[in-house]
Design a protein around this motif. Structure first.
Motif, PDB file in Angstrom:
ATOM      1  N   VAL A  15      47.544  22.501  27.307  1.00  0.00           N
ATOM      2  CA  VAL A  15      46.524  23.057  27.976  1.00  0.00           C
ATOM      3  C   VAL A  15      45.550  23.565  27.160  1.00  0.00           C
ATOM      4  CG1 VAL A  15      45.791  24.850  29.767  1.00  0.00           C
ATOM      5  CG2 VAL A  15      48.033  23.817  30.048  1.00  0.00           C
ATOM      6  N   LEU A  16      44.427  22.654  27.019  1.00  0.00           N
ATOM      7  CA  LEU A  16      43.470  22.797  25.938  1.00  0.00           C
ATOM      8  C   LEU A  16      42.262  23.907  26.420  1.00  0.00           C
ATOM      9  CD1 LEU A  16      43.729  19.562  23.993  1.00  0.00           C
ATOM     10  CD2 LEU A  16      44.422  21.755  23.339  1.00  0.00           C
ATOM     11  N   GLU A  18      39.918  27.627  26.056  1.00  0.00           N
ATOM     12  CA  GLU A  18      39.775  28.636  25.334  1.00  0.00           C
ATOM     13  C   GLU A  18      40.678  29.753  25.651  1.00  0.00           C
ATOM     14  OE1 GLU A  18      37.846  28.782  22.283  1.00  0.00           O
ATOM     15  OE2 GLU A  18      37.824  26.511  22.623  1.00  0.00           O
ATOM     16  N   SER A  19      40.654  30.287  26.607  1.00  0.00           N
ATOM     17  CA  SER A  19      41.483  31.206  27.230  1.00  0.00           C
ATOM     18  C   SER A  19      42.974  31.111  26.953  1.00  0.00           C
ATOM     19  CB  SER A  19      41.250  31.735  28.726  1.00  0.00           C
ATOM     20  OG  SER A  19      41.687  30.538  29.563  1.00  0.00           O
ATOM     21  N   ALA A  20      43.402  29.608  27.093  1.00  0.00           N
ATOM     22  CA  ALA A  20      44.811  29.474  26.797  1.00  0.00           C
ATOM     23  C   ALA A  20      45.153  29.392  25.352  1.00  0.00           C
ATOM     24  CB  ALA A  20      45.193  28.077  27.291  1.00  0.00           C
ATOM     25  N   LYS A  21      44.307  29.320  24.482  1.00  0.00           N
ATOM     26  CA  LYS A  21      44.486  29.243  23.005  1.00  0.00           C
ATOM     27  C   LYS A  21      44.054  30.476  22.372  1.00  0.00           C
ATOM     28  CE  LYS A  21      41.898  25.790  21.872  1.00  0.00           C
ATOM     29  NZ  LYS A  21      41.209  24.248  21.167  1.00  0.00           N
ATOM     30  N   LYS A  22      43.784  31.512  23.203  1.00  0.00           N
ATOM     31  CA  LYS A  22      43.476  32.707  22.595  1.00  0.00           C
ATOM     32  C   LYS A  22      44.657  33.371  21.736  1.00  0.00           C
ATOM     33  CE  LYS A  22      39.906  34.352  25.565  1.00  0.00           C
ATOM     34  NZ  LYS A  22      39.270  35.391  26.369  1.00  0.00           N
ATOM     35  N   SER A  23      45.828  33.262  22.114  1.00  0.00           N
ATOM     36  CA  SER A  23      46.970  33.920  21.619  1.00  0.00           C
ATOM     37  C   SER A  23      48.440  32.885  21.755  1.00  0.00           C
ATOM     38  CB  SER A  23      47.504  35.117  21.885  1.00  0.00           C
ATOM     39  OG  SER A  23      47.818  35.169  23.292  1.00  0.00           O
ATOM     40  N   ARG A  24      49.344  33.069  21.075  1.00  0.00           N
ATOM     41  CA  ARG A  24      50.562  32.580  21.313  1.00  0.00           C
ATOM     42  C   ARG A  24      51.178  32.572  22.716  1.00  0.00           C
ATOM     43  NH1 ARG A  24      51.982  27.854  20.594  1.00  0.00           N
ATOM     44  NH2 ARG A  24      52.886  27.663  18.420  1.00  0.00           N
ATOM     45  N   ASP A  25      51.121  33.889  23.140  1.00  0.00           N
ATOM     46  CA  ASP A  25      51.576  34.362  24.572  1.00  0.00           C
ATOM     47  C   ASP A  25      50.755  33.567  25.632  1.00  0.00           C
ATOM     48  OD1 ASP A  25      53.415  36.110  23.524  1.00  0.00           O
ATOM     49  OD2 ASP A  25      52.120  37.605  23.698  1.00  0.00           O
ATOM     50  N   THR A  26      49.309  33.713  25.352  1.00  0.00           N
ATOM     51  CA  THR A  26      48.560  32.608  26.472  1.00  0.00           C
ATOM     52  C   THR A  26      48.791  31.392  26.368  1.00  0.00           C
ATOM     53  OG1 THR A  26      46.815  32.830  24.848  1.00  0.00           O
ATOM     54  CG2 THR A  26      46.681  34.462  26.455  1.00  0.00           C
ATOM     55  N   TRP A  27      49.226  30.885  25.224  1.00  0.00           N
ATOM     56  CA  TRP A  27      49.457  29.549  25.153  1.00  0.00           C
ATOM     57  C   TRP A  27      50.794  29.202  25.735  1.00  0.00           C
ATOM     58  CZ3 TRP A  27      47.175  25.021  23.798  1.00  0.00           C
ATOM     59  CH2 TRP A  27      48.030  24.016  23.472  1.00  0.00           C
ATOM     60  N   GLU A  28      51.716  29.930  25.602  1.00  0.00           N
ATOM     61  CA  GLU A  28      53.077  29.539  26.275  1.00  0.00           C
ATOM     62  C   GLU A  28      53.009  29.681  27.742  1.00  0.00           C
ATOM     63  OE1 GLU A  28      56.302  29.114  24.924  1.00  0.00           O
ATOM     64  OE2 GLU A  28      55.606  29.171  22.719  1.00  0.00           O
ATOM     65  N   PHE A  29      52.170  30.892  28.279  1.00  0.00           N
ATOM     66  CA  PHE A  29      52.206  31.221  29.643  1.00  0.00           C
ATOM     67  C   PHE A  29      51.323  30.049  30.187  1.00  0.00           C
ATOM     68  CE2 PHE A  29      49.926  32.815  33.261  1.00  0.00           C
ATOM     69  CZ  PHE A  29      50.815  33.470  33.891  1.00  0.00           C
ATOM     70  N   THR A  33      53.214  27.588  32.850  1.00  0.00           N
ATOM     71  CA  THR A  33      52.833  27.553  34.348  1.00  0.00           C
ATOM     72  C   THR A  33      52.263  26.049  34.625  1.00  0.00           C
ATOM     73  OG1 THR A  33      52.359  30.045  33.942  1.00  0.00           O
ATOM     74  CG2 THR A  33      51.315  28.871  35.890  1.00  0.00           C
ATOM     75  N   CYS A  34      51.493  25.651  33.921  1.00  0.00           N
ATOM     76  CA  CYS A  34      50.857  24.283  34.132  1.00  0.00           C
ATOM     77  C   CYS A  34      51.623  23.319  34.277  1.00  0.00           C
ATOM     78  CB  CYS A  34      49.740  23.762  33.258  1.00  0.00           C
ATOM     79  SG  CYS A  34      48.664  22.717  33.765  1.00  0.00           S
ATOM     80  N   GLY A  35      52.933  23.220  33.545  1.00  0.00           N
ATOM     81  CA  GLY A  35      54.068  22.380  33.622  1.00  0.00           C
ATOM     82  C   GLY A  35      54.860  22.572  35.030  1.00  0.00           C
ATOM     83  N   SER A  82      45.828  22.607  39.998  1.00  0.00           N
ATOM     84  CA  SER A  82      46.640  23.346  38.966  1.00  0.00           C
ATOM     85  C   SER A  82      46.031  23.975  37.958  1.00  0.00           C
ATOM     86  CB  SER A  82      47.917  22.252  38.598  1.00  0.00           C
ATOM     87  OG  SER A  82      47.212  21.404  37.873  1.00  0.00           O
ATOM     88  N   MET A  83      45.230  23.136  37.365  1.00  0.00           N
ATOM     89  CA  MET A  83      44.297  23.854  36.251  1.00  0.00           C
ATOM     90  C   MET A  83      43.662  25.088  36.571  1.00  0.00           C
ATOM     91  SD  MET A  83      45.271  22.416  33.419  1.00  0.00           S
ATOM     92  CE  MET A  83      44.127  23.366  32.414  1.00  0.00           C
ATOM     93  N   THR A  84      42.847  25.012  37.886  1.00  0.00           N
ATOM     94  CA  THR A  84      42.305  26.285  38.255  1.00  0.00           C
ATOM     95  C   THR A  84      43.148  27.453  38.452  1.00  0.00           C
ATOM     96  OG1 THR A  84      40.765  24.520  39.372  1.00  0.00           O
ATOM     97  CG2 THR A  84      40.840  27.053  40.101  1.00  0.00           C
ATOM     98  N   THR A  85      44.377  27.141  39.010  1.00  0.00           N
ATOM     99  CA  THR A  85      45.341  28.043  39.260  1.00  0.00           C
ATOM    100  C   THR A  85      45.733  28.689  37.960  1.00  0.00           C
ATOM    101  OG1 THR A  85      45.961  27.178  41.245  1.00  0.00           O
ATOM    102  CG2 THR A  85      47.716  28.675  40.154  1.00  0.00           C
ATOM    103  N   VAL A  86      46.160  27.874  37.109  1.00  0.00           N
ATOM    104  CA  VAL A  86      46.650  28.353  35.654  1.00  0.00           C
ATOM    105  C   VAL A  86      45.489  29.242  35.169  1.00  0.00           C
ATOM    106  CG1 VAL A  86      47.184  27.699  33.296  1.00  0.00           C
ATOM    107  CG2 VAL A  86      48.112  26.510  35.238  1.00  0.00           C
TER     108      VAL A  86
END
Length: 106
Positions: A15-16, A18-29, A33-35, A82-86
């Motif tokens: 999930v590329l 900016e908000s997903a790439k802010k930290s490792r926690d946001t990346w994992e979440f 969630t998207c998966g 799904s992306m909007t929800t994530v």
């Protein structure tokens, strides 16, 4: 992605946003969630595609084309939603620095 978020250290796959790439926690979440949503959309896509193929065998060419188009539109909408929800869940669970938001206990 639901079970194993991409371990890419530069976060170039998954999930590329900016908000997903802010930290490792946001990346994992975000990826987990998207998966989860993409698995559901994939199952719905299989069902809709099967219906479209069966329609092609049982109905006219025009009806099959309409059912196929409807299935395609529904699948694309499911993936987009799904992306909007994530993104909404990221905003609700993490602050602007990518740190988890403390939930207030009631």
């Amino acid at each position: 992605m639901k079970f194993h978020a991409p371990k890419d250290s530069e976060m170039k796959m998954g999930v590329l946003t900016e908000s997903a790439k802010k930290s490792r926690d946001t990346w994992e979440f975000a990826n987990k969630t998207c998966g989860k949503y993409w698995i559901r959309a994939g199952i719905a896509g299989i069902v809709l595609t099967t219906a479209a193929v069966n329609t092609a065998f049982l109905a006219s060419e025009k009806t099959a084309a309409i059912v196929s188009l409807a299935a395609t539109v529904i699948i694309v909408l499911a993936m987009s939603c799904s992306m909007t929800t994530v993104m909404m869940k990221l905003r609700a669970n993490f602050d602007e620095n990518g740190k988890p938001v403390e939930k207030e206990e009631q």
